[in-house]
Scaffold this active site. Structure first.
Site, PDB file in Angstrom:
ATOM      1  N   CYS A 116       0.829  -1.201   0.000  1.00 13.78           N
ATOM      2  CA  CYS A 116       0.000   0.000   0.000  1.00 13.78           C
ATOM      3  C   CYS A 116       0.869   1.260   0.000  1.00 13.78           C
ATOM      4  O   CYS A 116       1.530   1.539  -0.995  1.00 13.78           O
ATOM      5  CB  CYS A 116      -1.016  -0.037   1.134  1.00 13.78           C
ATOM      6  SG  CYS A 116      -2.273   1.243   0.911  1.00 13.78           S
ATOM      7  N   GLU A 169      -2.527  -8.721   2.895  1.00 14.79           N
ATOM      8  CA  GLU A 169      -2.800  -9.231   4.254  1.00 14.79           C
ATOM      9  C   GLU A 169      -4.283  -9.189   4.585  1.00 14.79           C
ATOM     10  O   GLU A 169      -4.718  -9.735   5.589  1.00 14.79           O
ATOM     11  CB  GLU A 169      -1.970  -8.441   5.287  1.00 14.79           C
ATOM     12  CG  GLU A 169      -2.461  -7.052   5.668  1.00 14.79           C
ATOM     13  CD  GLU A 169      -2.178  -5.951   4.648  1.00 14.79           C
ATOM     14  OE1 GLU A 169      -1.777  -6.251   3.507  1.00 14.79           O
ATOM     15  OE2 GLU A 169      -2.373  -4.756   4.997  1.00 14.79           O
ATOM     16  N   HIS A 173      -3.980  -4.630  -0.430  1.00 17.93           N
ATOM     17  CA  HIS A 173      -3.537  -5.180   0.852  1.00 17.93           C
ATOM     18  C   HIS A 173      -3.597  -6.703   0.792  1.00 17.93           C
ATOM     19  O   HIS A 173      -4.667  -7.281   1.052  1.00 17.93           O
ATOM     20  CB  HIS A 173      -4.463  -4.694   1.978  1.00 17.93           C
ATOM     21  CG  HIS A 173      -4.240  -3.261   2.318  1.00 17.93           C
ATOM     22  ND1 HIS A 173      -3.327  -2.851   3.246  1.00 17.93           N
ATOM     23  CD2 HIS A 173      -4.807  -2.133   1.826  1.00 17.93           C
ATOM     24  CE1 HIS A 173      -3.338  -1.531   3.335  1.00 17.93           C
ATOM     25  NE2 HIS A 173      -4.226  -1.074   2.473  1.00 17.93           N
ATOM     26  N   ASP A 231     -22.610  -7.127  17.075  1.00 15.84           N
ATOM     27  CA  ASP A 231     -22.803  -6.221  18.213  1.00 15.84           C
ATOM     28  C   ASP A 231     -22.377  -6.996  19.454  1.00 15.84           C
ATOM     29  O   ASP A 231     -22.920  -8.073  19.728  1.00 15.84           O
ATOM     30  CB  ASP A 231     -24.275  -5.811  18.337  1.00 15.84           C
ATOM     31  CG  ASP A 231     -24.688  -4.823  17.247  1.00 15.84           C
ATOM     32  OD1 ASP A 231     -23.808  -4.324  16.537  1.00 15.84           O
ATOM     33  OD2 ASP A 231     -25.897  -4.564  17.121  1.00 15.84           O
TER      34      ASP A 231
HETATM   35  O1  1PR Z   1     -21.190   5.840  20.099  1.00 10.12           O
HETATM   36  O2  1PR Z   1     -18.886   5.652  19.228  1.00 10.12           O
HETATM   37  O3  1PR Z   1     -19.529   4.554  21.352  1.00 10.12           O
HETATM   38  O4  1PR Z   1     -20.342   3.691  19.190  1.00 10.12           O
HETATM   39  C1  1PR Z   1     -21.322   2.781  19.606  1.00 10.12           C
HETATM   40  C2  1PR Z   1     -21.643   1.897  18.440  1.00 10.12           C
HETATM   41  O5  1PR Z   1     -22.455   0.812  18.899  1.00 10.12           O
HETATM   42  C3  1PR Z   1     -22.430   2.599  17.351  1.00 10.12           C
HETATM   43  O6  1PR Z   1     -21.893   2.284  16.087  1.00 10.12           O
HETATM   44  C4  1PR Z   1     -23.860   2.062  17.479  1.00 10.12           C
HETATM   45  O7  1PR Z   1     -24.436   1.864  16.197  1.00 10.12           O
HETATM   46  C5  1PR Z   1     -23.640   0.715  18.138  1.00 10.12           C
HETATM   47  N1  1PR Z   1     -24.740   0.379  19.078  1.00 10.12           N
HETATM   48  C6  1PR Z   1     -24.931   0.900  20.287  1.00 10.12           C
HETATM   49  N2  1PR Z   1     -26.022   0.332  20.862  1.00 10.12           N
HETATM   50  C7  1PR Z   1     -26.500  -0.566  19.993  1.00 10.12           C
HETATM   51  C8  1PR Z   1     -27.666  -1.439  20.200  1.00 10.12           C
HETATM   52  O8  1PR Z   1     -28.069  -2.189  19.302  1.00 10.12           O
HETATM   53  N3  1PR Z   1     -28.247  -1.372  21.372  1.00 10.12           N
HETATM   54  N4  1PR Z   1     -25.833  -1.259  17.760  1.00 10.12           N
HETATM   55  C9  1PR Z   1     -25.694  -0.530  18.850  1.00 10.12           C
HETATM   56  C10 1PR Z   1     -26.547  -0.796  16.789  1.00 10.12           C
HETATM   57  C11 1PR Z   1     -26.735  -1.397  14.638  1.00 10.12           C
HETATM   58  C12 1PR Z   1     -25.892  -2.278  13.859  1.00 10.12           C
HETATM   59  C13 1PR Z   1     -26.658  -3.522  13.424  1.00 10.12           C
HETATM   60  C14 1PR Z   1     -27.365  -3.171  12.139  1.00 10.12           C
HETATM   61  C15 1PR Z   1     -27.805  -4.384  11.329  1.00 10.12           C
HETATM   62  N5  1PR Z   1     -26.799  -1.860  15.980  1.00 10.12           N
HETATM   63  O9  1PR Z   1     -24.768  -2.571  14.579  1.00 10.12           O
HETATM   64  O10 1PR Z   1     -25.735  -4.500  13.273  1.00 10.12           O
HETATM   65  O11 1PR Z   1     -28.519  -2.374  12.423  1.00 10.12           O
HETATM   66  O12 1PR Z   1     -28.761  -5.105  12.005  1.00 10.12           O
HETATM   67  P1  1PR Z   1     -29.793  -6.040  11.239  1.00 10.12           P
HETATM   68  O13 1PR Z   1     -29.131  -6.535  10.006  1.00 10.12           O
HETATM   69  O14 1PR Z   1     -30.054  -7.173  12.176  1.00 10.12           O
HETATM   70  O15 1PR Z   1     -31.000  -5.215  10.983  1.00 10.12           O
HETATM   71  P2  1PR Z   1     -19.985   4.994  20.010  1.00 10.12           P
END
Ligand code: 1PR
Length: 556
Positions: A83, A197, A195, A246
């Site tokens: 890169c 890797e 990349h 998540d």
């Molecule tokens: O604010 O910088 O500390 O980052 C926190 C991160 O954690 C953010 O990116 C936020 O989106 C994520 N987050 C926080 N709480 C939740 C929760 O679900 N309670 N996740 C969360 C949000 C969204 C996606 C999910 C997609 C696809 N979840 O991560 O994977 O919506 O889901 P699906 O395909 O099942 O519909 P910071």
């Protein structure tokens, strides 16, 4: 050959390189100082780099490495640049006017033209060999690229012939209508713009053959592969399919993958009751499974980091380290990337330090959510100016903008008419129960728990100006519903910025991916629930896209 030496210039991909070389069964020696006597004993030297050309070369010069690297090259022993490691071998780059490269290749780098395509180029592209293969480079495979500047040879068609006359062997790639050098070799110097890797098995093979100094012949292309490599419907890139994990501790204190329904991760939240935190499996094991199924990137979201600082969260670091040892596609980690008070010492730990900890553990990119919204608000308070202090700016300056993803958690807010808000509105096909058909997308923070007064259009514009490299666009209304992506939101976002956008939230079946790729110009699609609950694999999604004429990466 049992030991491979790697130059340490504080590059974000150093740990990934180490992981690959160890995975291939070799010992790695990281050369941290120019006067380390080990450097003279090296027989295979790797020079990884990411980020800014000028920053990389200044770092090389200030740390005294330039002359030892030149001496190594003069000795005739093999070296491989990766890169920005490749870019450093060229004369100069438009990215850093006035900074000299090592000048081994008499050509300069320029920025991709972004008038008709997203820049940076992020994703998997195929290569064309000129004239023959070296180190197993294979036109039937896709390799992972992540860069804004390149040694562009087209449209000057004679350029390729001129370069061959100089004795260079090279492979090119076309991004949109711009053809550039993807890999190059002259004598003992080899380098890739992509990349290896992070390019799955195809990339591991290139590194392994470099170490062995072997040049096996590539497979002869099947006719369908020739069509595949000349498909420019997505600027030459495959359609990226990303799996998201998540991660949080469950009620037993175990770090698990969970999944919410509109961000509520407790069992029964989709039917209005509350139970335990859903436990869908171990993060590293699921990351491995999705990699094996062909995921093009994996994201880990530390979703309770608003409560617990990542400084205390060593579990997530362990997960990342473990996944990075065997998963060779880009790994993105998010949650809690912001300036943070260390409760034990009372000291303020900068976001950059937290991000560095993740990079050292094997992350390729960090994702910033809440802090990006706050930085955007500050950007507008300063009258559309930057003060260089935001986490986005600090991290992209040190590791390159390609290493900074901004994750956004928007939610629809309906209004009677556009004048009811200062934020950008759209007229929606889906009015609410009151019949309102104008809406804006309010950006939430702290995992959807807090509202703000700023919209997604405004945050996108600000984050692009601050130096974000890519956007991960969630949607609170769609998350976990399996009802498909919010197409209106994706169209709005693609109009706002040039940087690539990853669609997220709502996918419930493979056709939702096709719909997003066909109805919008979104650059990648991410899903969580439909993979975790076993309804579909990543491979099912790719098969469906492929059957519908969309190019995807499939490992041969
Ligand atoms: O604010 O910088 O500390 O980052 C926190 C991160 O954690 C953010 O990116 C936020 O989106 C994520 N987050 C926080 N709480 C939740 C929760 O679900 N309670 N996740 C969360 C949000 C969204 C996606 C999910 C997609 C696809 N979840 O991560 O994977 O919506 O889901 P699906 O395909 O099942 O519909 P910071």
């Amino acid at each position: 050959m049992s030991k491979v030496h790697v130059i340490d210039l504080d590059s974000g991909n150093l740990q990934s390189i180490r992981n690959v070389v160890e995975y291939l069964g070799y010992e790695v020696y990281i050369v941290k100082r120019w006067d380390d006597p080990e450097l003279k004993l090296a027989n295979r030297l790797l020079l990884p780099g990411v980020g800014n050309f000028g920053h990389f070369l200044h770092n090389m010069r200030n740390s005294g490495f330039e002359e030892p690297i030149r001496a190594y090259i003069r000795s005739g022993k093999p070296i491989m640049g990766i890169c920005v490691g490749l870019q450093a071998f060229f004369k100069s780059s438009e990215e850093a006017p006035g900074v000299d490269g090592l000048g081994l290749f008499d050509m300069s780098l320029t920025r991709f033209d972004d008038t008709s395509k997203p820049v940076p180029e992020i994703g998997w592209n195929t290569i064309k060999l000129t004239p023959q293969s070296f180190f197993g480079l294979d036109p039937s495979q896709s390799y992972y690229f992540d860069h804004s500047y390149a040694a562009i040879v087209a449209p000057e068609h004679d350029k390729e012939r001129e370069l061959q006359c100089k004795g260079w062997q090279f492979a090119t790639t076309k991004y949109g209508d711009e053809r550039f050098i993807a890999a190059i070799m002259k004598d003992n110097v080899f380098a890739t713009q992509f990349h290896p890797e992070k390019s799955g098995k195809a990339g591991l093979r290139v590194i392994e053959l470099f170490i062995k100094q072997e040049h096996p012949l590539p497979k002869v292309l099947e006719p369908h592969q020739t069509n595949f490599s000349s498909d420019y419907s997505n600027y030459g890139l495959t359609r990226r399919v990303i799996a998201c994990l998540d991660v949080r501790t469950d009620d037993n204190g175990e770090l698990v993958v969970t999944k919410g329904h509109q961000y509520d991760v407790r069992e029964g939240s989709d039917v209005g009751t509350k139970g335990k935190v859903r436990n869908l499996g171990h993060p590293a094991a699921l990351a491995q499974a999705y990699y094996d199924q062909g995921a093009d990137a994996i994201t880990f979201m530390n979703i309770t980091s608003f409560r617990h600082s990542p400084l205390e969260d060593t579990g997530m670091i362990d997960v990342l380290k473990s996944a990075a040892r065997t998963v060779f596609v880009p790994l993105v980690v998010g949650g809690g990337i912001k300036d943070t008070l260390d409760k034990e010492t009372g000291e303020m730990i900068p976001a950059l330090k937290i991000a560095s900890k993740y990079f050292m553990s094997g992350a390729d990119k960090v994702s910033i959510a809440s802090d990006a919204v706050k930085a955007s608000q500050r950007y507008y308070e300063l009258g559309g100016l930057t003060d260089g202090k935001s986490s986005i700016e600090m991290i992209s300056k040190a590791y390159g903008s390609q290493a900074v993803v901004v994750s956004i958690d928007p939610k629809r807010v309906y209004v009677n008419e556009p004048q009811d808000t200062v934020n950008k509105t759209i007229k929606t096909k889906y009015p609410n129960e009151q019949g309102q058909d104008w809406c804006w997308y309010m950006c939430t923070i702290d995992g959807g728990r807090k509202s703000t007064n700023i919209g997604v259009w405004e945050v996108l514009k600000a984050c692009e100006a601050l130096g974000a490299g890519e956007i991960l666009l969630n949607c609170m209304d769609k998350d976990g519903t399996n009802s498909g992506y919010d197409i209106e939101l994706l169209k709005l976002a693609k109009e706002a910025v040039k940087i690539p956008i990853i669609a997220s939230s709502g996918a419930g079946k493979p056709d939702h991916f096709r719909e997003a790729f066909i109805e919008t110009t979104v650059d990648a699609c991410l899903a969580a629930g439909m993979f975790h609950n076993g309804s579909y694999t990543v491979r099912d999604v790719k098969d469906h896209l492929s059957l519908n004429g969309l190019k995807v990466r499939v490992e041969q």
